[in-house]
Design a protein around this motif. Structure first.
Motif, short mmCIF file in Angstrom:
data_model
loop_
_atom_site.label_atom_id
_atom_site.label_comp_id
_atom_site.label_asym_id
_atom_site.label_seq_id
_atom_site.Cartn_x
_atom_site.Cartn_y
_atom_site.Cartn_z
N SER A 12 50.48 -4.60 -82.08
CA SER A 12 50.89 -4.67 -83.48
C SER A 12 51.41 -6.06 -83.84
O SER A 12 51.10 -6.59 -84.90
CB SER A 12 51.97 -3.63 -83.77
OG SER A 12 51.47 -2.34 -83.55
N TRP A 51 43.47 -2.72 -98.18
CA TRP A 51 43.33 -1.78 -97.06
C TRP A 51 43.82 -2.32 -95.73
O TRP A 51 43.66 -1.67 -94.69
CB TRP A 51 41.87 -1.36 -96.93
CG TRP A 51 41.44 -0.51 -98.07
CD1 TRP A 51 40.72 -0.91 -99.15
CD2 TRP A 51 41.73 0.87 -98.28
NE1 TRP A 51 40.53 0.12 -100.01
CE2 TRP A 51 41.14 1.24 -99.49
CE3 TRP A 51 42.43 1.82 -97.55
CZ2 TRP A 51 41.24 2.51 -99.99
CZ3 TRP A 51 42.52 3.09 -98.05
CH2 TRP A 51 41.92 3.43 -99.25
N TRP A 53 46.83 -2.62 -94.57
CA TRP A 53 47.92 -1.81 -94.01
C TRP A 53 47.37 -0.65 -93.18
O TRP A 53 48.00 -0.22 -92.23
CB TRP A 53 48.81 -1.26 -95.12
CG TRP A 53 48.09 -0.33 -96.05
CD1 TRP A 53 47.40 -0.65 -97.17
CD2 TRP A 53 47.98 1.09 -95.90
NE1 TRP A 53 46.87 0.46 -97.75
CE2 TRP A 53 47.20 1.55 -96.99
CE3 TRP A 53 48.44 2.01 -94.98
CZ2 TRP A 53 46.89 2.90 -97.16
CZ3 TRP A 53 48.13 3.34 -95.16
CH2 TRP A 53 47.37 3.76 -96.24
N LEU A 54 46.18 -0.16 -93.52
CA LEU A 54 45.59 0.96 -92.79
C LEU A 54 45.24 0.56 -91.36
O LEU A 54 45.36 1.38 -90.44
CB LEU A 54 44.35 1.47 -93.53
CG LEU A 54 43.74 2.74 -93.02
CD1 LEU A 54 44.73 3.89 -93.14
CD2 LEU A 54 42.48 3.06 -93.81
N THR A 55 44.85 -0.69 -91.16
CA THR A 55 44.53 -1.14 -89.81
C THR A 55 45.76 -1.13 -88.91
O THR A 55 45.64 -0.91 -87.71
CB THR A 55 43.91 -2.55 -89.82
OG1 THR A 55 44.85 -3.47 -90.37
CG2 THR A 55 42.63 -2.58 -90.61
N TYR A 56 46.93 -1.36 -89.50
CA TYR A 56 48.16 -1.32 -88.70
C TYR A 56 48.50 0.10 -88.28
O TYR A 56 49.17 0.30 -87.27
CB TYR A 56 49.32 -1.93 -89.47
CG TYR A 56 49.11 -3.38 -89.82
CD1 TYR A 56 48.70 -4.30 -88.87
CD2 TYR A 56 49.33 -3.84 -91.11
CE1 TYR A 56 48.50 -5.62 -89.19
CE2 TYR A 56 49.14 -5.17 -91.43
CZ TYR A 56 48.73 -6.05 -90.47
OH TYR A 56 48.54 -7.36 -90.78
N LEU A 57 48.08 1.09 -89.02
CA LEU A 57 48.31 2.47 -88.64
C LEU A 57 47.29 2.96 -87.63
O LEU A 57 47.61 3.76 -86.75
CB LEU A 57 48.28 3.38 -89.88
CG LEU A 57 49.37 3.16 -90.92
CD1 LEU A 57 49.14 4.08 -92.10
CD2 LEU A 57 50.72 3.38 -90.32
N ILE A 58 46.07 2.50 -87.74
CA ILE A 58 45.00 2.96 -86.87
C ILE A 58 45.04 2.28 -85.50
O ILE A 58 44.67 2.89 -84.49
CB ILE A 58 43.63 2.75 -87.55
CG1 ILE A 58 43.52 3.67 -88.76
CG2 ILE A 58 42.49 2.98 -86.60
CD1 ILE A 58 42.28 3.46 -89.58
N ILE A 61 46.68 4.18 -82.59
CA ILE A 61 45.89 5.36 -82.23
C ILE A 61 44.71 4.95 -81.37
O ILE A 61 44.41 5.58 -80.34
CB ILE A 61 45.44 6.11 -83.50
CG1 ILE A 61 46.66 6.64 -84.25
CG2 ILE A 61 44.48 7.24 -83.15
CD1 ILE A 61 46.37 7.16 -85.63
#
Length: 85
Positions: A12, A51, A53-58, A61
């Protein structure tokens, strides 16, 4: 488990560094200027900003599964060869 958390935090931090410092809009604009028009580049940068911010959530995972799958296969191989009871 501690190593997994360490890898997720490290990934991250690296992602934030790359997106915030290395891949600025000027760098991307300069790189894409030869292939696309100015309006298309602006649309792409706007989409990326919306979009990102979505890569930081994925990313955590994906890191979890990148570690889980090989570990499971090694464990399964050892279990089937009767090295682990």
């Amino acid at each position: 488990m501690k190593l997994l958390l360490y890898l997720i935090v490290l990934g991250s931090v690296l992602a934030l560094y790359i997106d915030g410092i290395l891949l600025t809009e000027d760098v991307l604009y300069f790189h894409l200027a030869e292939q696309y028009s100015n309006t298309r580049i602006e649309q792409m940068l706007e989409f990326r900003g919306r979009w990102l911010w979505l890569t930081y959530l994925i990313a955590p995972i994906i890191t979890f599964f990148k570690i889980l799958i090989p570990t499971s296969l090694v464990y399964l191989g050892l279990y089937l060869s009767n090295l682990i009871y």
